[in-house]
Design an enzyme around this catalytic site. Structure first.
Site, PDB file in Angstrom:
ATOM      1  N   LYS A 128      37.473  34.457  55.640  1.00  0.00           N
ATOM      2  CA  LYS A 128      36.830  33.748  56.752  1.00  0.00           C
ATOM      3  C   LYS A 128      35.325  33.983  56.814  1.00  0.00           C
ATOM      4  O   LYS A 128      34.582  33.140  57.280  1.00  0.00           O
ATOM      5  CB  LYS A 128      37.464  34.148  58.090  1.00  0.00           C
ATOM      6  CG  LYS A 128      37.299  35.622  58.437  1.00  0.00           C
ATOM      7  CD  LYS A 128      37.999  35.974  59.723  1.00  0.00           C
ATOM      8  CE  LYS A 128      39.475  36.182  59.549  1.00  0.00           C
ATOM      9  NZ  LYS A 128      39.884  37.357  58.761  1.00  0.00           N
ATOM     10  N   HIS A 183      41.790  46.434  63.690  1.00  0.00           N
ATOM     11  CA  HIS A 183      40.421  45.963  63.439  1.00  0.00           C
ATOM     12  C   HIS A 183      39.534  46.530  64.540  1.00  0.00           C
ATOM     13  O   HIS A 183      39.795  46.306  65.717  1.00  0.00           O
ATOM     14  CB  HIS A 183      40.368  44.431  63.425  1.00  0.00           C
ATOM     15  CG  HIS A 183      39.127  43.891  62.766  1.00  0.00           C
ATOM     16  ND1 HIS A 183      37.861  44.226  63.191  1.00  0.00           N
ATOM     17  CD2 HIS A 183      38.951  43.065  61.707  1.00  0.00           C
ATOM     18  CE1 HIS A 183      36.972  43.624  62.428  1.00  0.00           C
ATOM     19  NE2 HIS A 183      37.609  42.917  61.515  1.00  0.00           N
ATOM     20  N   GLU A 186      39.931  45.139  54.995  1.00  0.00           N
ATOM     21  CA  GLU A 186      39.654  43.694  54.965  1.00  0.00           C
ATOM     22  C   GLU A 186      38.181  43.422  55.244  1.00  0.00           C
ATOM     23  O   GLU A 186      37.845  42.753  56.227  1.00  0.00           O
ATOM     24  CB  GLU A 186      40.509  42.993  56.032  1.00  0.00           C
ATOM     25  CG  GLU A 186      41.997  43.183  55.877  1.00  0.00           C
ATOM     26  CD  GLU A 186      42.770  42.783  57.143  1.00  0.00           C
ATOM     27  OE1 GLU A 186      42.137  42.402  58.160  1.00  0.00           O
ATOM     28  OE2 GLU A 186      44.000  42.879  57.109  1.00  0.00           O
TER      29      GLU A 186
HETATM   30  C1  LIG Z   1      42.006  40.260  60.848  1.00  0.00           C
HETATM   31  C2  LIG Z   1      40.593  40.328  60.377  1.00  0.00           C
HETATM   32  N1  LIG Z   1      40.329  41.016  59.260  1.00  0.00           N
HETATM   33  C3  LIG Z   1      39.081  41.110  58.760  1.00  0.00           C
HETATM   34  C4  LIG Z   1      38.026  40.496  59.389  1.00  0.00           C
HETATM   35  C5  LIG Z   1      36.664  40.635  58.780  1.00  0.00           C
HETATM   36  O1  LIG Z   1      35.872  41.408  59.583  1.00  0.00           O
HETATM   37  P1  LIG Z   1      34.409  41.838  59.116  1.00  0.00           P
HETATM   38  O2  LIG Z   1      33.724  40.616  58.644  1.00  0.00           O
HETATM   39  O3  LIG Z   1      33.823  42.443  60.323  1.00  0.00           O
HETATM   40  O4  LIG Z   1      34.564  42.842  58.021  1.00  0.00           O
HETATM   41  C6  LIG Z   1      38.234  39.792  60.594  1.00  0.00           C
HETATM   42  C7  LIG Z   1      37.121  39.166  61.309  1.00  0.00           C
HETATM   43  O5  LIG Z   1      37.243  38.537  62.315  1.00  0.00           O
HETATM   44  C8  LIG Z   1      39.564  39.697  61.093  1.00  0.00           C
HETATM   45  O6  LIG Z   1      39.843  39.008  62.208  1.00  0.00           O
END
Ligand SMILES: Cc1ncc(COP(=O)(O)O)c(C=O)c1O
Length: 377
Positions: free
Chosen positions: A46, A183, A259
């Site tokens: 994402k 998270h 993640e």
């Molecule tokens: C379930 C989950 N994992 C990983 C991420 C990635 O987070 P970051 O970009 O802060 O590492 C997000 C971000 O919204 C998330 O919702």
């Protein structure tokens, strides 16, 4: 990239332009692996779902966190050519569907891949049982998000007190709980969030084991901060804390996943835009650029991120406002940027703009998202 290279890129490709440097993505991935060697990296697609980025990280050896069927398919494109058995092994070992709420149609479509999916409540569990009975499940815990740029615990995660009941409920329904996830909130500069979350997860795992279910996976989520400014402490400091707690709290054979999204891609991109308008309002210079918060700068709204604009021009810097190209007042990039006197057609650029930026760009007002130029692919 040097100023010369940026200016030449703007001439060659036009503006607005986003330049993504894949050497920097590989460098960030290597840094993560060096400091957290026991942690398997599941890139959170994402943050920037460009297929080129997914491909680079695939070849670097990364695994993937997807939050929708289209994101799953973006990753799948890289393994489509493999024999069915190898595809299945990749999906088992290297993809987690980490959005705790899934439409039933998505579950139906994913079931044949026997995916690993997260859940945080009983209704979701029943839905998974009905529509994706071959899925393995991971329970998402709510943890402290204090001080993180984007909070997620308002929306996701079960209370630690409910966790063991939700694990038992899954086994009772015939599903296998593979592990726990959490998270700490995105751009987490409060490292205590990680420490608290690891302690909370360890307590749940201990109780689950005592009730007959030893979990194999701990997914420590995303949140690893990108170096937007000098106040962000080095990643190595955070990694040291995480390593110490993992060593202290969990069995040696536990499988640890993370993640990271932002950490891998934020610093890999620069955006370039052109001044398209200039006005003086209440004594303040206002610049208008040919990008906007509906486009590359969408992180200002959705990611609570502030990007600083820079220019190639020298001269005395004055406080000014910078607006985007759309007709909406919300389209404000900064009310207090410090820039030298600029003219129509001058270029401005913003660094560290690879995460949650063009990922959420729209076509608002008929303006398409900025062109993306991938370098060092
Ligand atoms: C379930 C989950 N994992 C990983 C991420 C990635 O987070 P970051 O970009 O802060 O590492 C997000 C971000 O919204 C998330 O919702």
């Amino acid at each position: 990239m040097t100023h010369k290279q940026l200016q030449s890129a703007a001439r060659k490709h036009g503006t607005p332009l986003v330049i993504i440097d894949h050497d920097l993505i590989r460098k960030n991935y290597a840094e993560f692996r060096t400091h957290l060697p026991k942690v398997q990296v599941y890139y959170a697609v994402k943050a920037n779902p460009a297929p080129e980025i997914v491909n680079t990280l695939y070849h670097a050896g990364a695994s993937f966190d997807v939050a929708s069927l289209p994101e799953f398919m973006t990753v799948y494109e890289n393994i489509r050519h493999l024999p069915a058995r190898q595809q299945q092994e990749f999906i088992w070992d290297k993809i987690i569907y980490a959005n705790p709420t899934k439409p039933k149609e998505t579950l139906v479509a994913l079931d044949r891949y026997k995916p690993l999916v997260t859940y945080d409540n009983l209704n979701e569990l029943k839905k998974i049982r009905q529509y994706a009975p071959h899925a393995g499940v991971v329970l998402r815990l709510a943890v402290s998000n204090t001080g993180s740029q984007c909070e997620l615990s308002n929306k996701f995660g079960c209370a630690p007190g409910e966790a063991v009941d939700l694990i038992l409920a899954a086994f009772k329904l015939g599903l296998v709980v593979e592990g726990l996830s959490f998270h700490v909130g995105s751009q987490c500069t409060n490292f205590e969030n990680f420490v608290q979350a690891l302690n909370s997860a360890a307590a749940v795992m201990k109780e689950s084991k005592a009730r007959g279910h030893e979990l194999k996976i701990l997914d420590i989520g995303g949140g690893f901060p990108a170096p937007y400014d000098r106040h962000v402490r080095p990643f190595s400091q955070l990694a040291r804390k995480i390593n110490t707690e993992i060593e202290r709290l969990f069995p040696k054979d536990i499988q640890i996943l993370a993640e990271p999204g932002r950490f891998l891609v934020a610093s890999a991109a620069i955006s370039l835009a052109r001044i398209i308008g200039k006005a003086i309002r209440d004594g303040k210079t206002c610049y208008y650029i040919n990008d906007s918060v509906y486009h590359t700068f969408s992180g200002i709204i959705f990611d609570h991120c502030q990007y600083h604009l820079k220019t190639f021009k020298k001269g005395k810097r004055e406080v000014c406002a910078v607006f985007g190209q759309t007709c909406d007042g919300l389209d404000t990039i900064s009310q207090s940027e410090e820039l030298p006197d600029l003219a129509i057609d001058d270029l401005v650029y913003a660094e560290n703009i690879g995460a949650y930026s063009n990922a959420s760009a729209t076509y608002f007002n008929g303006f398409p998202p900025a062109k993306v130029w991938h370098v060092n692919l």
